[in-house]
Design an enzyme around this catalytic site. Structure first.
Site, mmCIF file in Angstrom:
data_model
loop_
_atom_site.group_PDB
_atom_site.id
_atom_site.type_symbol
_atom_site.label_atom_id
_atom_site.label_comp_id
_atom_site.label_asym_id
_atom_site.label_seq_id
_atom_site.Cartn_x
_atom_site.Cartn_y
_atom_site.Cartn_z
ATOM 1 N N ASN A 48 31.818 -8.875 73.795
ATOM 2 C CA ASN A 48 32.681 -8.391 74.880
ATOM 3 C C ASN A 48 34.129 -8.866 74.750
ATOM 4 O O ASN A 48 34.813 -9.080 75.751
ATOM 5 C CB ASN A 48 32.114 -8.806 76.252
ATOM 6 N N ARG B 91 29.845 -18.050 76.664
ATOM 7 C CA ARG B 91 29.421 -18.240 75.268
ATOM 8 C C ARG B 91 29.287 -19.716 74.900
ATOM 9 O O ARG B 91 28.733 -20.044 73.855
ATOM 10 C CB ARG B 91 30.421 -17.563 74.324
ATOM 11 N N LYS C 11 23.104 -6.250 67.998
ATOM 12 C CA LYS C 11 24.394 -5.998 67.350
ATOM 13 C C LYS C 11 24.940 -7.253 66.676
ATOM 14 O O LYS C 11 25.369 -7.222 65.514
ATOM 15 C CB LYS C 11 25.412 -5.492 68.376
ATOM 16 N N PRO D 250 25.577 -2.648 61.607
ATOM 17 C CA PRO D 250 25.890 -3.003 63.004
ATOM 18 C C PRO D 250 26.491 -1.818 63.766
ATOM 19 O O PRO D 250 27.263 -1.037 63.207
ATOM 20 C CB PRO D 250 26.923 -4.123 62.862
ATOM 21 N N ASP E 216 28.685 -1.130 67.103
ATOM 22 C CA ASP E 216 29.471 -1.578 68.254
ATOM 23 C C ASP E 216 30.024 -0.337 68.960
ATOM 24 O O ASP E 216 29.583 0.789 68.705
ATOM 25 C CB ASP E 216 30.592 -2.521 67.799
#
Length: 275
Positions: free
Chosen positions: A116, A171, A213, A230, A232
């Site tokens: 994010n 995080r 992801k 991946p 996104d």
């Protein structure tokens, strides 16, 4: 040290979303911090790059780091000649991108941080964490001051509130947990480099804060499983707008991650400018 290669463009690599410590410092010139070292790279010509390193360091570190033994030209040529019009253009446009062989732990933490966040924000967070928890060094060739990426041991012992102060948000807990998993051996990154991509993703997803992801990004950019693909927000746009969600990465078995990079770079830098 000068390197001649038709498929080696430092600007494209720096802007490809796979590394966060390669930064512009002048016209066609970039700095890079990796494996506790600092180098500068300059694009002298389309197929000629100069690196501020010794021949010994080039052979020991940077030749492998830039994956220079892999024939990206063969992949590009096949994609350009293939039936997929979007990939024809994407491969031609991003033909200088290479999948770097980066430090697995740095990529583990970097892509946990990436959730994010846009690329400038990710870069800022990684520089902050390196300045606080890494080592301050001076490069012997250029005299530049740089900070190494912190070790798993240091981050495992970090305090949540200190990480939170670096604007890492939620995080912080994930970073500490991932570092502890590496220190305890619960997550053996060297083993994950030699196992299959599927096994690597499965193991990575056992760590709190790592979803599909992020696991695929770590697998591709940290473990060099170039079959990883991946997805996104930019890739979702490619898959939905260009392929109506019918694109099959298995059509490019063994190098789907390289295809992903061409797609990502092209959609972000060409379509993303006007839209």
């Amino acid at each position: 040290m000068k390197i001649k290669n038709k498929n080696f463009d430092i600007k494209q690599i720096a802007e490809s979303g796979q590394c966060f410590r390669m930064n512009p410092i002048g016209p066609n010139r970039y700095s890079l911090v990796a494996f506790d070292r600092y180098i500068e790279l300059e694009q002298l010509e389309d197929d000629l790059i100069e690196i501020t390193c010794s021949e010994n360091d080039y052979n020991k570190i940077w030749k492998d780091y830039f994956d220079l033994d892999y024939d990206y030209g063969y992949i590009v040529d096949n994609l350009i000649k293939g039936p997929d019009e979007f990939l024809n253009k994407a491969a031609e446009y991003g033909r200088g991108i290479r999948i770097l062989r980066q430090d697995p732990f740095e990529m583990l933490i970097s892509f946990i941080i990436s959730q994010n966040k846009n690329i400038p924000s990710i870069k800022t967070c990684i520089e902050r964490i390196s300045q606080v928890y890494g080592k301050r060094c001076i490069d012997g060739t250029t005299g530049s001051i740089y900070y190494t990426f912190p070790s798993a041991k240091v981050l495992a012992e970090a305090k949540k509130e200190d990480l939170r102060a670096l604007k890492l948000g939620y995080r912080d807990e994930y970073i500490i947990g991932a570092a502890k998993a590496v220190i305890s051996g619960e997550l053996n990154l060297e083993d994950l480099k030699v196992c299959s991509h599927e096994e690597a993703v499965k193991s990575l997803k056992t760590v709190k804060g790592i979803g599909d992801k992020v696991a695929n990004c770590i697998s591709l950019f940290g473990l060099h499983h170039i079959e990883a693909f991946p997805v996104d927000v930019w890739m979702k746009r490619v898959l939905s707008e260009i392929y109506d969600n019918k694109f099959d990465p298995n059509s490019y078995q063994g190098y789907a991650g390289i295809v992903q990079q061409y797609m990502f770079y092209y959609i972000r830098h060409v379509y993303g400018v006007s839209n």
